[in-house]
Design an enzyme around this catalytic site. Structure first.
Site, PDB file in Angstrom:
ATOM      1  N   ASP A 207      -6.661  26.316   2.525  1.00 58.56           N
ATOM      2  CA  ASP A 207      -6.488  24.885   2.653  1.00 58.56           C
ATOM      3  C   ASP A 207      -7.685  24.339   3.413  1.00 58.56           C
ATOM      4  O   ASP A 207      -7.883  24.637   4.581  1.00 58.56           O
ATOM      5  CB  ASP A 207      -5.185  24.583   3.419  1.00 58.56           C
ATOM      6  CG  ASP A 207      -4.952  23.084   3.528  1.00 58.56           C
ATOM      7  OD1 ASP A 207      -4.578  22.477   2.522  1.00 58.56           O
ATOM      8  OD2 ASP A 207      -5.167  22.533   4.621  1.00 58.56           O
ATOM      9  N   GLU A 291      -7.021  24.301  -3.614  1.00 58.71           N
ATOM     10  CA  GLU A 291      -6.407  23.092  -4.114  1.00 58.71           C
ATOM     11  C   GLU A 291      -7.397  22.366  -5.012  1.00 58.71           C
ATOM     12  O   GLU A 291      -8.588  22.402  -4.771  1.00 58.71           O
ATOM     13  CB  GLU A 291      -6.127  22.234  -2.888  1.00 58.71           C
ATOM     14  CG  GLU A 291      -5.029  21.252  -3.011  1.00 58.71           C
ATOM     15  CD  GLU A 291      -4.762  20.638  -1.642  1.00 58.71           C
ATOM     16  OE1 GLU A 291      -3.958  19.735  -1.580  1.00 58.71           O
ATOM     17  OE2 GLU A 291      -5.370  21.077  -0.647  1.00 58.71           O
ATOM     18  N   CYS A 347      11.581  27.543   1.960  1.00 61.92           N
ATOM     19  CA  CYS A 347      12.722  27.271   1.080  1.00 61.92           C
ATOM     20  C   CYS A 347      12.346  26.386  -0.098  1.00 61.92           C
ATOM     21  O   CYS A 347      13.198  26.058  -0.913  1.00 61.92           O
ATOM     22  CB  CYS A 347      13.864  26.648   1.876  1.00 61.92           C
ATOM     23  SG  CYS A 347      13.544  24.927   2.312  1.00 61.92           S
ATOM     24  N   CYS A 363      10.739  21.488   8.371  1.00 62.24           N
ATOM     25  CA  CYS A 363      11.631  21.407   7.222  1.00 62.24           C
ATOM     26  C   CYS A 363      13.046  21.093   7.707  1.00 62.24           C
ATOM     27  O   CYS A 363      13.604  21.820   8.531  1.00 62.24           O
ATOM     28  CB  CYS A 363      11.614  22.723   6.445  1.00 62.24           C
ATOM     29  SG  CYS A 363      12.723  22.698   5.038  1.00 62.24           S
ATOM     30  N   ASP A 373      -1.393  22.768   7.905  1.00 59.11           N
ATOM     31  CA  ASP A 373      -2.394  23.349   7.007  1.00 59.11           C
ATOM     32  C   ASP A 373      -2.032  24.776   6.614  1.00 59.11           C
ATOM     33  O   ASP A 373      -2.278  25.207   5.487  1.00 59.11           O
ATOM     34  CB  ASP A 373      -3.774  23.332   7.667  1.00 59.11           C
ATOM     35  CG  ASP A 373      -4.252  21.912   7.942  1.00 59.11           C
ATOM     36  OD1 ASP A 373      -3.784  20.998   7.233  1.00 59.11           O
ATOM     37  OD2 ASP A 373      -5.079  21.722   8.844  1.00 59.11           O
TER      38      ASP A 373
HETATM   39 ZN   LIG Z   1      12.436  24.811   4.296  1.00 57.51          ZN
END
Ligand SMILES: [Zn+2]
Length: 439
Positions: A207, A291, A347, A363, A373
């Site tokens: 990244d 990317e 996840c 998250c 990053d």
């Molecule tokens: Zn997650």
């Protein structure tokens, strides 16, 4: 053994006579380019007016026409003083520029729209020209047609030996000026052992960052060069000093020279730093995933643009593309719509929105809390190898409380086999298999 094209770049130490000759050649190159462009435009104009018999000039026809024109009454008296390859190469550049324009217009060329070639202006376009023919590299000098034997700032012994041994062949020389220094870039064909694989079979996601130069999916953070940050501070100071000086004054000219010299130095530091990073990446990893940044889109934001331009994303990709071939690794460019920053690397929940100021990825589904990053880099690695995502997030998670209980992405589990990653379309994988690009 395979033949690879490569460029050897050296700083020159021309004497006064050679300096004048270099400037004259650069001027001739610009003149010939504009001369050819004028004829190109005239031909297009005539065809647009309905005369479809007018042929569009090619580099070869331009060169033929130039050779009879230059000696004629409208011609240029200086033509015997410059190498005849210079206009020839300028016409070739023009032809390439025209081709790129037509292909881009027809939608046959990836990347941003290519504009119609523009006239080159003295002082505004870069001073450069290309020579072919008898070019000889010596230990501390290079012999160029017409210009003569010019001293090098560096020692070229290593390359001289390879040229004499026949494993390297010089095909052309491009001379260019940066601030008040001249450089030569020798285009060479070199024999090189290309390994089919560099034995490394791992996949690494990279990244390219705003703060750090790069963050790797194995947790390594490559900082931007300190010299560059300090250099940028000095650049701002020099640029302010320059704009404060009275226009046309001798002081202003001196400030401009100082500024240009410093800019050239910063560019050199940046190039050097990127070369080290890309070589190291290509040598030690089997698969490198980056990317597909739409650089132009990002350049809208000026401050981000500065940092991005400074970290030289385009140059990074270009170097990785050829070095991955040299060292037997593979460069994979993730689909441009793949949300590497917004996806949770554990996840696979995708956030709807992620501000650039949020430096950590949190998250809300599984509780992952990780450097933003690093999270993106792991996702990139997983984009090519879905199984990498799960394992990397496992080992690198800062809070290990819910390690074993967090939901795992489904998908193939063949990381580290060295086999071409199959885009399975699973979590973290590409949306469409045909979007998978190996450069
Ligand atoms: Zn997650």
């Amino acid at each position: 053994m395979a033949m690879v094209r490569q460029a050897l770049r050296f700083a020159l130490q021309p004497n006064c006579r050679q300096r004048r000759s270099l400037a004259r050649h650069a001027g001739a190159s610009r003149f010939a380019y504009n001369w050819g462009l004028e004829r190109e435009r005239a031909a297009l104009e005539a065809r647009r007016a309905g005369d479809s018999t007018v042929p569009l000039p090619s580099a070869m026809s331009q060169h033929r026409e130039w050779n009879s024109w230059k000696k004629g009454p409208d011609g240029v008296p200086w033509w015997p003083e410059v190498s005849k390859c210079v206009p020839q190469e300028a016409f070739r550049d023009l032809e390439r520029g025209m081709r790129a324009f037509w292909e881009s217009r027809a939608g046959k060329r990836p990347g941003p729209q290519v504009h119609f070639p523009r006239f080159k202006k003295k002082g505004r376009s870069r001073d450069s020209f290309r020579l072919t023919g008898a070019i000889h590299l010596h230990r501390r000098a290079v012999t160029l047609p017409r210009v003569g034997t010019v001293h090098l700032s560096e020692d070229a012994t290593r390359w001289v030996a390879r040229i004499e041994g026949g494993s390297v062949r010089v095909t052309a020389a491009t001379l260019s000026r940066e601030a008040d220094r001249w450089f030569v870039a020798l285009a060479v064909e070199a024999e090189r052992e290309i390994p089919t694989s560099n034995l490394a079979s791992d996949t690494i996601g990279v990244d390219l960052g705003v703060l750090a130069l790069a963050t790797l999916s194995n947790g390594t953070i490559v900082p931007g060069p300190k010299a560059l940050r300090q250099g940028l501070r000095r650049l701002r100071r020099l640029s302010r000093a320059h704009s404060r000086k009275r226009r046309g004054s001798r002081n202003r000219a001196r400030a401009a020279r100082r500024l240009a010299r410093h800019q050239a130095r910063i560019a050199a530091i940046r190039r050097d730093h990127l070369h080290k990073l890309t070589t190291q990446l290509a040598k030690t990893h089997g698969w490198i995933v980056v990317e597909d940044l739409n650089v132009r889109g990002l350049l809208g934001n000026r401050r981000l643009a500065r940092s991005l331009a400074d970290s030289g994303f385009g140059e990074f990709r270009r170097q990785l593309a050829y070095k991955s071939q040299w060292y037997g690794s593979h460069l994979v460019v993730a689909d441009r719509w793949f949300p590497s920053s917004k996806t949770c690397s554990r996840c696979a929940t995708v956030k709807l929105e992620l501000q650039l100021s949020e430096r950590r990825y949190h998250c809300s589904n599984c509780g992952l809390d990780m450097d933003r990053d690093l999270n993106a880099a792991i996702n990139l690695a997983g984009w090519a190898h879905p199984a990498v995502t799960a394992s990397a997030a496992e080992t690198l998670t800062a809070c290990g409380a819910d390690r074993k209980t967090g939901p795992r992405p489904a998908g193939g589990c063949e990381s580290g086999t060295g086999i071409a990653p199959e885009p399975t379309g699973s979590i973290g994988g590409p949306q469409t298999p045909d979007a998978f690009v190996t450069v």
